[in-house]
Design an enzyme around this catalytic site. Structure first.
Site, PDB file in Angstrom:
ATOM      1  N   MET A  56      22.609 -15.330 -10.455  1.00 20.11           N
ATOM      2  CA  MET A  56      22.107 -16.286  -9.423  1.00 20.11           C
ATOM      3  C   MET A  56      22.523 -16.245  -8.237  1.00 20.11           C
ATOM      4  O   MET A  56      23.624 -15.685  -7.740  1.00 20.11           O
ATOM      5  CB  MET A  56      23.118 -17.658 -10.280  1.00 20.11           C
ATOM      6  CG  MET A  56      23.038 -18.106 -11.459  1.00 20.11           C
ATOM      7  SD  MET A  56      23.748 -19.479 -11.802  1.00 20.11           S
ATOM      8  CE  MET A  56      25.571 -19.096 -11.745  1.00 20.11           C
ATOM      9  N   CYS A  89      30.975 -25.925  -9.156  1.00 16.08           N
ATOM     10  CA  CYS A  89      30.068 -24.871  -9.277  1.00 16.08           C
ATOM     11  C   CYS A  89      29.902 -24.392 -11.004  1.00 16.08           C
ATOM     12  O   CYS A  89      28.807 -24.422 -11.548  1.00 16.08           O
ATOM     13  CB  CYS A  89      30.305 -23.460  -8.653  1.00 16.08           C
ATOM     14  SG  CYS A  89      29.256 -22.449  -8.693  1.00 16.08           S
ATOM     15  N   GLY A 127      32.687 -14.038 -16.635  1.00 14.52           N
ATOM     16  CA  GLY A 127      33.482 -13.289 -16.288  1.00 14.52           C
ATOM     17  C   GLY A 127      34.887 -14.206 -16.103  1.00 14.52           C
ATOM     18  O   GLY A 127      35.818 -13.609 -15.432  1.00 14.52           O
ATOM     19  N   CYS A 145      32.724 -19.077  -1.609  1.00 13.45           N
ATOM     20  CA  CYS A 145      31.500 -18.242  -1.528  1.00 13.45           C
ATOM     21  C   CYS A 145      30.715 -18.358  -0.244  1.00 13.45           C
ATOM     22  O   CYS A 145      30.113 -17.697   0.663  1.00 13.45           O
ATOM     23  CB  CYS A 145      30.554 -17.970  -2.687  1.00 13.45           C
ATOM     24  SG  CYS A 145      29.855 -19.538  -3.091  1.00 13.45           S
TER      25      CYS A 145
END
Length: 319
Positions: free
Chosen positions: A6, A63, A87, A162
């Site tokens: 993504m 998110c 992950g 991010c």
């Protein structure tokens, strides 16, 4: 197995390039999703709204809810996938006590990310795999990747938010969300003016440094008065609160009872602490701690545990 990458923010497609190479090495299909508009709508906009409300948000939780376990999961279903795997450091196991698959802490508690996963839909626990949950260290995982010839084996961890460059959220709010620093009074609990602040969004509950005021005892940010544009400070003892009010509660198990005993975690880096859970109407809950907790911060999340099992959680509204 299908690989999905993504793109959530900016124009850097290096992660997509790395993911594509891994998929080629593993001889599996690769799917690229440009979700930048969705990310702005669900994650960045919430981040901005929370700061406007004098709250301190956790965008990773939003998110996970809307992007990874929302849009990505929907796309995976369209691709006829039975499960998604990410992950995250957490475990999903069948628990006889609750007669269901439950979310549990990772084996390595220092890496555990169960706190930021409380907000996913309960039914996804039957369709999600966390392959890293049983590993004790990142070194083991890097070693596996090296053994399988994956170029990303030594890629650095990404731990910052991010979409915030250099960790400077104030600059982000000023440049991207047009926040304008508005000076106001710094006051004590009695309303006595002690100094000036340069914009409420620049301060967080528990902050000590950068207040620019001298006092015999160290002073900390303990609250805000948004209507009066006041920053309220007090001594360290004033940071400790016995309870909090949470909203938007998401339950991952069915068997939650009013008044039940839980361990409640009030921020990612905090230890879960014993508390009593009071269920209120319309998705609210009051959490009463056995011992007062330091710097309970509106906008952060409170997550409820039964041992290693995540019961659910919600957004802290007030203390």
């Amino acid at each position: 197995v299908i690989g999905i990458n993504m793109l959530l923010w900016g124009d850097d497609t290096s992660n997509a390039s790395d993911a594509r190479k891994v998929c080629k090495k593993l001889n599996i299909p690769f799917t690229f999703l440009d979700l930048r508009n969705d990310f702005k709508r669900y994650v960045v906009q919430d981040f901005i709204v929370e700061y406007r409300s004098c709250h301190t948000p956790n965008p990773c939780i939003m998110c996970n809810k809307f992007m990874k376990f929302g849009i990505m999961y929907t796309r995976a279903k369209e691709l006829k996938c039975d499960y998604i795997a990410t992950g995250h450091y957490a475990n999903i196991e069948f628990d006889e006590k609750y007669n269901a698959n439950v979310l549990k802490k990772a084996n390595n508690l220092k890496k555990d990310q169960s706190y930021v996963l409380y907000n996913i839909r309960k039914e996804l626990l039957n369709h999600t795999i966390f392959p890293l949950g049983k590993f004790e260290s990142k070194e083991e995982i890097r070693k596996l990747a090296t053994e399988h010839g994956l170029e990303v084996a030594n890629k650095p961890d990404s731990e910052d938010i991010c979409f915030i460059e250099n960790g400077n959220y104030k600059e982000f709010l000023e440049t991207k969300a047009k926040f304008k620093p508005k000076e106001g009074d710094i006051v004590d609990k009695k309303g006595n003016v002690l100094g000036k602040h340069s914009g409420l969004y620049k301060y967080t509950i528990g902050q000590r440094k950068g207040l620019g005021i001298s006092n015999p005892e160290p002073l900390f940010v303990i609250d805000y008065n948004k209507l009066k544009n006041e920053l309220i400070v007090g001594e360290e003892k004033d940071l400790y609160k016995e309870s909090l009010l949470a909203s938007n509660i998401n339950w991952l198990i069915d068997d939650v009872k009013n008044g039940m005993r839980v361990e409640a975690k009030i921020r990612y880096a905090a230890e879960p602490k014993p508390a009593k859970l009071i269920l209120l109407p319309r998705g609210y809950a009051r959490v009463i701690f056995d011992e007062p907790q330091r710097a309970i911060t509106p906008g952060q999340s409170v997550v409820f545990y039964d041992g290693d099992t995540v019961l659910g959680g919600g957004k802290i509204l007030s203390h």
